[in-house]
Design a protein around this motif. Structure first.
Motif, PDB file in Angstrom:
ATOM      1  N   MET A  85      19.742 -28.842 -34.585  1.00  0.00           N
ATOM      2  CA  MET A  85      18.734 -29.872 -34.336  1.00  0.00           C
ATOM      3  C   MET A  85      19.297 -30.939 -33.416  1.00  0.00           C
ATOM      4  O   MET A  85      20.491 -31.241 -33.461  1.00  0.00           O
ATOM      5  CB  MET A  85      18.272 -30.514 -35.641  1.00  0.00           C
ATOM      6  CG  MET A  85      17.445 -29.613 -36.523  1.00  0.00           C
ATOM      7  SD  MET A  85      16.844 -30.502 -38.003  1.00  0.00           S
ATOM      8  CE  MET A  85      15.664 -31.637 -37.246  1.00  0.00           C
ATOM      9  N   GLU A  86      18.416 -31.496 -32.600  1.00  0.00           N
ATOM     10  CA  GLU A  86      18.796 -32.556 -31.676  1.00  0.00           C
ATOM     11  C   GLU A  86      18.348 -33.911 -32.220  1.00  0.00           C
ATOM     12  O   GLU A  86      17.495 -33.999 -33.106  1.00  0.00           O
ATOM     13  CB  GLU A  86      18.135 -32.319 -30.309  1.00  0.00           C
ATOM     14  CG  GLU A  86      18.404 -30.958 -29.697  1.00  0.00           C
ATOM     15  CD  GLU A  86      19.834 -30.810 -29.217  1.00  0.00           C
ATOM     16  OE1 GLU A  86      20.497 -31.859 -29.048  1.00  0.00           O
ATOM     17  OE2 GLU A  86      20.284 -29.679 -29.008  1.00  0.00           O
ATOM     18  N   GLU A 124      14.558 -35.068 -33.245  1.00  0.00           N
ATOM     19  CA  GLU A 124      13.738 -33.906 -33.584  1.00  0.00           C
ATOM     20  C   GLU A 124      13.366 -33.949 -35.060  1.00  0.00           C
ATOM     21  O   GLU A 124      14.121 -34.473 -35.885  1.00  0.00           O
ATOM     22  CB  GLU A 124      14.519 -32.616 -33.285  1.00  0.00           C
ATOM     23  CG  GLU A 124      13.712 -31.338 -33.476  1.00  0.00           C
ATOM     24  CD  GLU A 124      14.506 -30.083 -33.146  1.00  0.00           C
ATOM     25  OE1 GLU A 124      13.908 -28.992 -33.171  1.00  0.00           O
ATOM     26  OE2 GLU A 124      15.708 -30.196 -32.872  1.00  0.00           O
ATOM     27  N   ASN A 125      12.190 -33.412 -35.408  1.00  0.00           N
ATOM     28  CA  ASN A 125      11.836 -33.305 -36.817  1.00  0.00           C
ATOM     29  C   ASN A 125      11.473 -31.871 -37.176  1.00  0.00           C
ATOM     30  O   ASN A 125      10.927 -31.123 -36.370  1.00  0.00           O
ATOM     31  CB  ASN A 125      10.734 -34.291 -37.216  1.00  0.00           C
ATOM     32  CG  ASN A 125       9.489 -34.160 -36.380  1.00  0.00           C
ATOM     33  OD1 ASN A 125       8.834 -33.129 -36.398  1.00  0.00           O
ATOM     34  ND2 ASN A 125       9.141 -35.219 -35.644  1.00  0.00           N
ATOM     35  N   LEU A 126      11.807 -31.507 -38.400  1.00  0.00           N
ATOM     36  CA  LEU A 126      11.674 -30.133 -38.880  1.00  0.00           C
ATOM     37  C   LEU A 126      11.166 -30.149 -40.307  1.00  0.00           C
ATOM     38  O   LEU A 126      11.615 -30.956 -41.124  1.00  0.00           O
ATOM     39  CB  LEU A 126      13.043 -29.441 -38.830  1.00  0.00           C
ATOM     40  CG  LEU A 126      13.218 -28.135 -39.626  1.00  0.00           C
ATOM     41  CD1 LEU A 126      12.437 -27.003 -38.978  1.00  0.00           C
ATOM     42  CD2 LEU A 126      14.696 -27.780 -39.750  1.00  0.00           C
ATOM     43  N   GLY A 158      15.836 -42.260 -33.335  1.00  0.00           N
ATOM     44  CA  GLY A 158      16.773 -41.262 -32.829  1.00  0.00           C
ATOM     45  C   GLY A 158      17.445 -40.442 -33.907  1.00  0.00           C
ATOM     46  O   GLY A 158      18.492 -39.837 -33.674  1.00  0.00           O
ATOM     47  N   ALA A 159      16.852 -40.399 -35.100  1.00  0.00           N
ATOM     48  CA  ALA A 159      17.414 -39.615 -36.195  1.00  0.00           C
ATOM     49  C   ALA A 159      16.784 -38.228 -36.222  1.00  0.00           C
ATOM     50  O   ALA A 159      15.591 -38.066 -35.949  1.00  0.00           O
ATOM     51  CB  ALA A 159      17.174 -40.311 -37.535  1.00  0.00           C
ATOM     52  N   ALA A 160      17.574 -37.230 -36.555  1.00  0.00           N
ATOM     53  CA  ALA A 160      17.037 -35.899 -36.817  1.00  0.00           C
ATOM     54  C   ALA A 160      16.478 -35.909 -38.239  1.00  0.00           C
ATOM     55  O   ALA A 160      17.159 -36.347 -39.170  1.00  0.00           O
ATOM     56  CB  ALA A 160      18.126 -34.846 -36.679  1.00  0.00           C
ATOM     57  N   LEU A 161      15.242 -35.457 -38.413  1.00  0.00           N
ATOM     58  CA  LEU A 161      14.565 -35.510 -39.709  1.00  0.00           C
ATOM     59  C   LEU A 161      14.289 -34.097 -40.215  1.00  0.00           C
ATOM     60  O   LEU A 161      13.745 -33.264 -39.496  1.00  0.00           O
ATOM     61  CB  LEU A 161      13.241 -36.269 -39.576  1.00  0.00           C
ATOM     62  CG  LEU A 161      12.257 -36.148 -40.745  1.00  0.00           C
ATOM     63  CD1 LEU A 161      12.806 -36.849 -41.984  1.00  0.00           C
ATOM     64  CD2 LEU A 161      10.882 -36.713 -40.361  1.00  0.00           C
ATOM     65  N   ILE A 162      14.653 -33.844 -41.480  1.00  0.00           N
ATOM     66  CA  ILE A 162      14.310 -32.584 -42.147  1.00  0.00           C
ATOM     67  C   ILE A 162      13.488 -32.914 -43.380  1.00  0.00           C
ATOM     68  O   ILE A 162      13.916 -33.696 -44.233  1.00  0.00           O
ATOM     69  CB  ILE A 162      15.564 -31.785 -42.552  1.00  0.00           C
ATOM     70  CG1 ILE A 162      16.379 -31.416 -41.316  1.00  0.00           C
ATOM     71  CG2 ILE A 162      15.158 -30.520 -43.311  1.00  0.00           C
ATOM     72  CD1 ILE A 162      17.665 -30.672 -41.636  1.00  0.00           C
TER      73      ILE A 162
END
Length: 229
Positions: free
Chosen positions: A30-31, A34-36, A194-198
């Protein structure tokens, strides 16, 4: 550099009778921003995966790298410090301390390092404003609705500008209208930060709001979107 790299992640549990494999060769990149969303049936290992990515549990094998750091290679004290500064958490049960005000709850991650600086206090105030609760800063959690308490949890999770934000069933106890409000904040604020979110969820609707969707099945992560979830 990618914010999150997961390679060959495995997790198994040993019992007296057998070894139970929960995760097997999980891979994920993940960049920043980005959110997933991750879906899958109960008991398939979604929360286990989230706990490992959050350094709250250890993998049996494989490699996790967050913003260039391999947390499982750190000492216990160093990994705790890394977790506090680089990873944010939002849970289904918001885990707010009932005796603390909204402002104090948002500041909790900073208290591990002593008295919060004026900059950190200002950051907390801004996040509380971002989630629409500026007029409730002195209220206790018991004086808020379920949706408002979860908004506080979102603000708290972002206090230290984490590289990685992990949400485990963040709308599981909320009605549809409140879920939509939380979803808007959940996917917008980390992106701006700017945080990657899961997000791990049983809600197909919530999962489909993410820019990327995956499913955990047969102990592995597979890509999927829309009706394929």
């Amino acid at each position: 550099m990618s914010r999150l790299n997961v390679n060959g992640l495995c997790k198994s549990f040993n019992s007296a009778a057998e070894t139970i494999s929960v995760l097997d060769n999980v891979n994920l990149t993940m960049e920043a921003g980005e959110n997933l969303s991750i879906v899958g049936p109960s008991g398939c290992g979604k929360s286990t995966l989230l706990y490992i990515l959050g350094t709250l549990d250890f993998p049996t094998a494989g490699r996790v790298e967050i913003d260039g750091v391999e947390p499982f290679g750190l000492s216990a004290s160093a990994v705790a410090k890394f977790r506090n500064e680089s990873i944010g958490f939002i849970f289904q049960d918001h885990h707010l301390l009932p005796q603390l005000t909204i402002s104090e709850n948002v500041l909790l991650p900073a208290l591990a390092s002593g008295v919060p600086s004026s900059e950190v206090v200002a950051r907390a105030e801004q996040l509380i404003a971002d989630v629409g609760l500026s007029e409730r800063v002195h209220h206790l959690p018991g004086q808020l609705s379920g949706g408002e308490r979860q908004r506080v949890a979102v603000a708290r999770g972002l206090l230290h500008r984490p590289k990685l934000l992990l949400a485990d069933e963040p709308t599981g106890n909320l009605d549809r209208a409140t879920t939509e409000t939380i979803a808007e904040l959940l996917f917008d604020l980390p992106r701006r930060e700017g945080a990657a979110l899961i997000v791990v969820t049983h809600s197909t609707w919530l999962a489909e709001q993410a820019g990327r969707q995956m499913r955990l099945e047969n102990r592995q992560l597979v890509e999927g979107q829309g009706a394929n979830l």
